[in-house]
Design a protein around this motif. Sequence first.
Motif, PDB file in Angstrom:
ATOM      1  N   PRO A  54       0.812  -1.226   0.000  1.00 40.60           N
ATOM      2  CA  PRO A  54       0.000   0.000   0.000  1.00 40.60           C
ATOM      3  C   PRO A  54       0.841   1.270   0.000  1.00 40.60           C
ATOM      4  O   PRO A  54       0.375   2.315  -0.447  1.00 40.60           O
ATOM      5  CB  PRO A  54      -0.814  -0.120   1.296  1.00 40.60           C
ATOM      6  CG  PRO A  54      -0.042  -1.051   2.169  1.00 40.60           C
ATOM      7  CD  PRO A  54       0.661  -1.997   1.249  1.00 40.60           C
ATOM      8  N   CYS A  55       2.065   1.164   0.466  1.00 38.62           N
ATOM      9  CA  CYS A  55       2.941   2.349   0.492  1.00 38.62           C
ATOM     10  C   CYS A  55       3.372   2.753  -0.914  1.00 38.62           C
ATOM     11  O   CYS A  55       3.775   3.891  -1.143  1.00 38.62           O
ATOM     12  CB  CYS A  55       4.159   2.072   1.357  1.00 38.62           C
ATOM     13  SG  CYS A  55       3.721   1.535   3.016  1.00 38.62           S
ATOM     14  N   HIS A  56       3.310   1.811  -1.847  1.00 33.05           N
ATOM     15  CA  HIS A  56       3.787   2.053  -3.215  1.00 33.05           C
ATOM     16  C   HIS A  56       2.663   1.928  -4.238  1.00 33.05           C
ATOM     17  O   HIS A  56       2.932   1.763  -5.430  1.00 33.05           O
ATOM     18  CB  HIS A  56       4.902   1.056  -3.573  1.00 33.05           C
ATOM     19  CG  HIS A  56       6.133   1.224  -2.743  1.00 33.05           C
ATOM     20  ND1 HIS A  56       7.250   0.440  -2.903  1.00 33.05           N
ATOM     21  CD2 HIS A  56       6.433   2.111  -1.769  1.00 33.05           C
ATOM     22  CE1 HIS A  56       8.181   0.821  -2.042  1.00 33.05           C
ATOM     23  NE2 HIS A  56       7.705   1.824  -1.334  1.00 33.05           N
ATOM     24  N   SER A  86       7.190  -5.088   1.292  1.00 35.16           N
ATOM     25  CA  SER A  86       6.092  -4.446   2.010  1.00 35.16           C
ATOM     26  C   SER A  86       6.266  -4.664   3.504  1.00 35.16           C
ATOM     27  O   SER A  86       6.134  -5.785   3.993  1.00 35.16           O
ATOM     28  CB  SER A  86       4.747  -5.021   1.549  1.00 35.16           C
ATOM     29  OG  SER A  86       3.714  -4.488   2.357  1.00 35.16           O
ATOM     30  N   GLU A  87       6.561  -3.584   4.193  1.00 35.00           N
ATOM     31  CA  GLU A  87       6.858  -3.686   5.621  1.00 35.00           C
ATOM     32  C   GLU A  87       5.717  -4.349   6.389  1.00 35.00           C
ATOM     33  O   GLU A  87       5.938  -5.087   7.341  1.00 35.00           O
ATOM     34  CB  GLU A  87       7.125  -2.289   6.183  1.00 35.00           C
ATOM     35  CG  GLU A  87       7.779  -2.275   7.538  1.00 35.00           C
ATOM     36  CD  GLU A  87       9.141  -2.936   7.536  1.00 35.00           C
ATOM     37  OE1 GLU A  87       9.872  -2.847   6.534  1.00 35.00           O
ATOM     38  OE2 GLU A  87       9.483  -3.573   8.559  1.00 35.00           O
ATOM     39  N   THR A  88       4.520  -4.103   5.957  1.00 37.92           N
ATOM     40  CA  THR A  88       3.373  -4.631   6.687  1.00 37.92           C
ATOM     41  C   THR A  88       3.162  -6.112   6.445  1.00 37.92           C
ATOM     42  O   THR A  88       2.871  -6.861   7.375  1.00 37.92           O
ATOM     43  CB  THR A  88       2.093  -3.880   6.260  1.00 37.92           C
ATOM     44  OG1 THR A  88       2.318  -2.482   6.442  1.00 37.92           O
ATOM     45  CG2 THR A  88       0.894  -4.319   7.073  1.00 37.92           C
ATOM     46  N   PHE A  89       3.318  -6.549   5.225  1.00 40.03           N
ATOM     47  CA  PHE A  89       2.843  -7.883   4.876  1.00 40.03           C
ATOM     48  C   PHE A  89       3.926  -8.950   4.782  1.00 40.03           C
ATOM     49  O   PHE A  89       3.634 -10.134   4.855  1.00 40.03           O
ATOM     50  CB  PHE A  89       2.087  -7.834   3.541  1.00 40.03           C
ATOM     51  CG  PHE A  89       0.768  -7.112   3.634  1.00 40.03           C
ATOM     52  CD1 PHE A  89      -0.319  -7.714   4.243  1.00 40.03           C
ATOM     53  CD2 PHE A  89       0.625  -5.840   3.124  1.00 40.03           C
ATOM     54  CE1 PHE A  89      -1.539  -7.054   4.338  1.00 40.03           C
ATOM     55  CE2 PHE A  89      -0.588  -5.167   3.209  1.00 40.03           C
ATOM     56  CZ  PHE A  89      -1.672  -5.776   3.823  1.00 40.03           C
ATOM     57  N   GLY A 122      10.478   3.601  -1.113  1.00 43.49           N
ATOM     58  CA  GLY A 122      10.122   4.416   0.048  1.00 43.49           C
ATOM     59  C   GLY A 122       9.802   3.575   1.265  1.00 43.49           C
ATOM     60  O   GLY A 122      10.270   3.856   2.355  1.00 43.49           O
ATOM     61  N   CYS A 123       8.969   2.516   1.066  1.00 38.80           N
ATOM     62  CA  CYS A 123       8.630   1.670   2.210  1.00 38.80           C
ATOM     63  C   CYS A 123       9.935   1.084   2.748  1.00 38.80           C
ATOM     64  O   CYS A 123      10.733   0.497   2.010  1.00 38.80           O
ATOM     65  CB  CYS A 123       7.651   0.575   1.773  1.00 38.80           C
ATOM     66  SG  CYS A 123       6.951  -0.359   3.151  1.00 38.80           S
ATOM     67  N   ASP A 124      10.111   1.242   4.003  1.00 37.57           N
ATOM     68  CA  ASP A 124      11.342   1.052   4.772  1.00 37.57           C
ATOM     69  C   ASP A 124      12.578   0.508   4.047  1.00 37.57           C
ATOM     70  O   ASP A 124      13.517   1.244   3.763  1.00 37.57           O
ATOM     71  CB  ASP A 124      11.040   0.151   5.967  1.00 37.57           C
ATOM     72  CG  ASP A 124      10.130   0.846   6.976  1.00 37.57           C
ATOM     73  OD1 ASP A 124       9.459   1.840   6.629  1.00 37.57           O
ATOM     74  OD2 ASP A 124      10.074   0.391   8.124  1.00 37.57           O
ATOM     75  N   LYS A 125      12.604  -0.780   3.759  1.00 41.68           N
ATOM     76  CA  LYS A 125      13.851  -1.399   3.283  1.00 41.68           C
ATOM     77  C   LYS A 125      14.101  -1.138   1.814  1.00 41.68           C
ATOM     78  O   LYS A 125      15.207  -1.384   1.323  1.00 41.68           O
ATOM     79  CB  LYS A 125      13.813  -2.918   3.507  1.00 41.68           C
ATOM     80  CG  LYS A 125      13.328  -3.366   4.866  1.00 41.68           C
ATOM     81  CD  LYS A 125      14.154  -2.816   5.996  1.00 41.68           C
ATOM     82  CE  LYS A 125      13.634  -3.275   7.339  1.00 41.68           C
ATOM     83  NZ  LYS A 125      12.346  -2.672   7.767  1.00 41.68           N
ATOM     84  N   GLY A 194       1.119   5.835  -0.112  1.00 45.86           N
ATOM     85  CA  GLY A 194       2.271   6.532   0.462  1.00 45.86           C
ATOM     86  C   GLY A 194       2.799   5.778   1.660  1.00 45.86           C
ATOM     87  O   GLY A 194       2.099   4.974   2.270  1.00 45.86           O
ATOM     88  N   HIS A 195       4.056   6.056   1.983  1.00 47.95           N
ATOM     89  CA  HIS A 195       4.666   5.345   3.115  1.00 47.95           C
ATOM     90  C   HIS A 195       4.231   5.973   4.428  1.00 47.95           C
ATOM     91  O   HIS A 195       3.546   7.003   4.454  1.00 47.95           O
ATOM     92  CB  HIS A 195       6.194   5.304   2.958  1.00 47.95           C
ATOM     93  CG  HIS A 195       6.869   6.640   2.927  1.00 47.95           C
ATOM     94  ND1 HIS A 195       6.891   7.503   4.010  1.00 47.95           N
ATOM     95  CD2 HIS A 195       7.564   7.272   1.948  1.00 47.95           C
ATOM     96  CE1 HIS A 195       7.565   8.585   3.705  1.00 47.95           C
ATOM     97  NE2 HIS A 195       7.983   8.485   2.450  1.00 47.95           N
ATOM     98  N   CYS A 196       4.611   5.363   5.529  1.00 48.60           N
ATOM     99  CA  CYS A 196       4.217   5.849   6.854  1.00 48.60           C
ATOM    100  C   CYS A 196       4.543   7.335   6.991  1.00 48.60           C
ATOM    101  O   CYS A 196       5.617   7.790   6.589  1.00 48.60           O
ATOM    102  CB  CYS A 196       4.918   5.046   7.941  1.00 48.60           C
ATOM    103  SG  CYS A 196       4.275   3.371   8.099  1.00 48.60           S
ATOM    104  N   MET A 197       3.586   8.066   7.566  1.00 48.39           N
ATOM    105  CA  MET A 197       3.737   9.531   7.612  1.00 48.39           C
ATOM    106  C   MET A 197       4.230  10.023   8.959  1.00 48.39           C
ATOM    107  O   MET A 197       4.202  11.205   9.253  1.00 48.39           O
ATOM    108  CB  MET A 197       2.433  10.216   7.213  1.00 48.39           C
ATOM    109  CG  MET A 197       1.264  10.147   8.181  1.00 48.39           C
ATOM    110  SD  MET A 197       0.943   8.602   8.964  1.00 48.39           S
ATOM    111  CE  MET A 197      -0.837   8.486   8.832  1.00 48.39           C
TER     112      MET A 197
HETATM  113 FE1  FES Z   1       5.494   0.955   4.366  1.00 47.02          FE
HETATM  114 FE2  FES Z   1       5.489   1.933   6.981  1.00 47.02          FE
HETATM  115  S1  FES Z   1       4.516   0.156   6.135  1.00 47.02           S
HETATM  116  S2  FES Z   1       6.535   2.644   5.230  1.00 47.02           S
END
Ligand code: FES
Length: 572
Positions: A54-56, A86-89, A122-125, A194-197
């Motif tokens: 979802p961040c991308h 995906s940091e979340t999944f 953008g999403c973390d890694k 978008g990534h975490c705000m």
């Molecule tokens: Fe993607 Fe936080 S889950 S940046």
Amino acid sequence: MIEPEDLRSHRWYGGGGLRDFSHRARSRQLGLNPEEHLGKPVIAILNTWSDINPCHLHLRERAEQVKRGVWQAGGYPLEFPVATLSETFQKPTPMLYRNLLSMEAEEILRSYPVDGAVLMGGCDKTTPALVMGATSAGLPAVFVPAGPMLRGHWRGETLGSGTDMWKYWDEKRAGTIGDAELSELERGLARSPGHCMTMGTASTMTSAVEAMGLALPGAASIPAVDSAHHRMAAASGMRIVELVWADLKITDVLTEAAYADAVTTVLALGGSTNALIHLVAMAGRGGIPLRLGDFDAAARKVPVLANIRPGGEHLMEDFYYAGGLRGLLSRIPDLLHLDRITVSGKDFGSTLDGALVHDDDVIRPRGNPVAAEGGIAVLRGNLAPDGAVIKHLAAEPRLLRHTGPAVVFEDYGDLRRRIDDPALGITEDTVLVLRGSGPIGGPGMPEYGMLPLPEHLLARGVRDLVRISDARMSGTSYGACVLHVAPESHVGGPLALVRDGDLVTLDVPGRVLRLEVTDEELAARRASWREPPPKYERGYGALYSEHITQADEGCDFDFLARAGTNPEPDPR
Ligand code: FES
């Protein structure tokens, strides 16, 4: 400036041999007339878009705007879908796959007829992975940050992704909110692509990369869905073509001074502890020595000026309206190296010309910082011979000098099973210790470092304890969490030797993490310690386990981090 015959891609297309003939024929199969692409810089767009990220979510569309810019500048864009992290999944953690994406990025740039790269992440890694791979490939490159999502909302409050999820989950466990409130929160936390705000790892790393000069000035602060983000993407596409002609390589931009400024930027932002691992790994790919001690030395002189959660109050959308990263950096020019080159074509100092701050509460003046010193400290002692990290900015001050008895958990499963057991006798003074969560033991060093508190303490209003682990912590998390203890317990680091009831001392001002146990007793415990069996018997996991370095070394693969050159492919 280079000539068309000097382009790397010319070796694929420009000769009179069989292979050149084949490459041109297959380009016609792609639907291209020769005059559309021959003799033009070939730009690889490495896109980490995926339906699962979802961040991308917007990067598929944004790649089209990058292509628009490339075509307009006289280049030939080629989009390459690369691994999304995906940091979340992604489990057990995308950190397990950061180096895999870096390898994919490097090898795509090496093996195809590419002259320059646009890196979309953008999403973390994804950010460190793409920069690591592109650095090893050594071509000109521009980073297009995904941009933060819009603010979350709930009953008149703004919500920060991650940070407020942890906060309200604890409130649920404490019994102060119920399922109805949680259901509303679920709908309000993440409202746009978008990534975490918050100032999590994503905002920290994209800002660091912009400060290093690898993204266009101002790019990292733009919300993902703002029309300025579309324009930034197109401008990045135009710029990479000019960088190819100018032969300005990524390694010309990411210098030692650039990394020093990245460290300063992370600290002034009150950024994520994950940046310490990623920047060490990124710098290592460029042969630049960056050590934990460099962060700690900088932390003693860089004030935290960004008032953004979890260390502050606001969110990235507020930061953008307040002047963004350029506004913040314009307040600390004396701490930066202003005369280094950036992908904008200007020196770094010139990219800050005209930067303004419109809200002194979001971007604090030097005279009224969020914290006088950077919010991250590097700790050492007999419990962390190779270092450990704490984001003390986001911890309760009463815990920053603390000695207490340990309650030890063997791994995260053990923690989840027993944390609420009253028989453990956990009090406000307890030091929670989690092992088995490092680069090999985790595996992948998951973000377990903000250990949950027991429900009986939450119900009494306790919201922080000293917590120590060889894990990482989400940049959106908070608390007196000592992280990245190195060496990790899985390889016999002293964390493996801690027992219930041992006294542990945390002294952040003194930068100490100490197990109050005699050397003789520790030696006796070590003699009876046995290395746990490997987590993986085959495949990528086994490769990872055999080659991953420890947290203080950036968790890169040893064979990727080492110096050396690989032969260029011969396309003919
Ligand atoms: Fe993607 Fe936080 S889950 S940046």
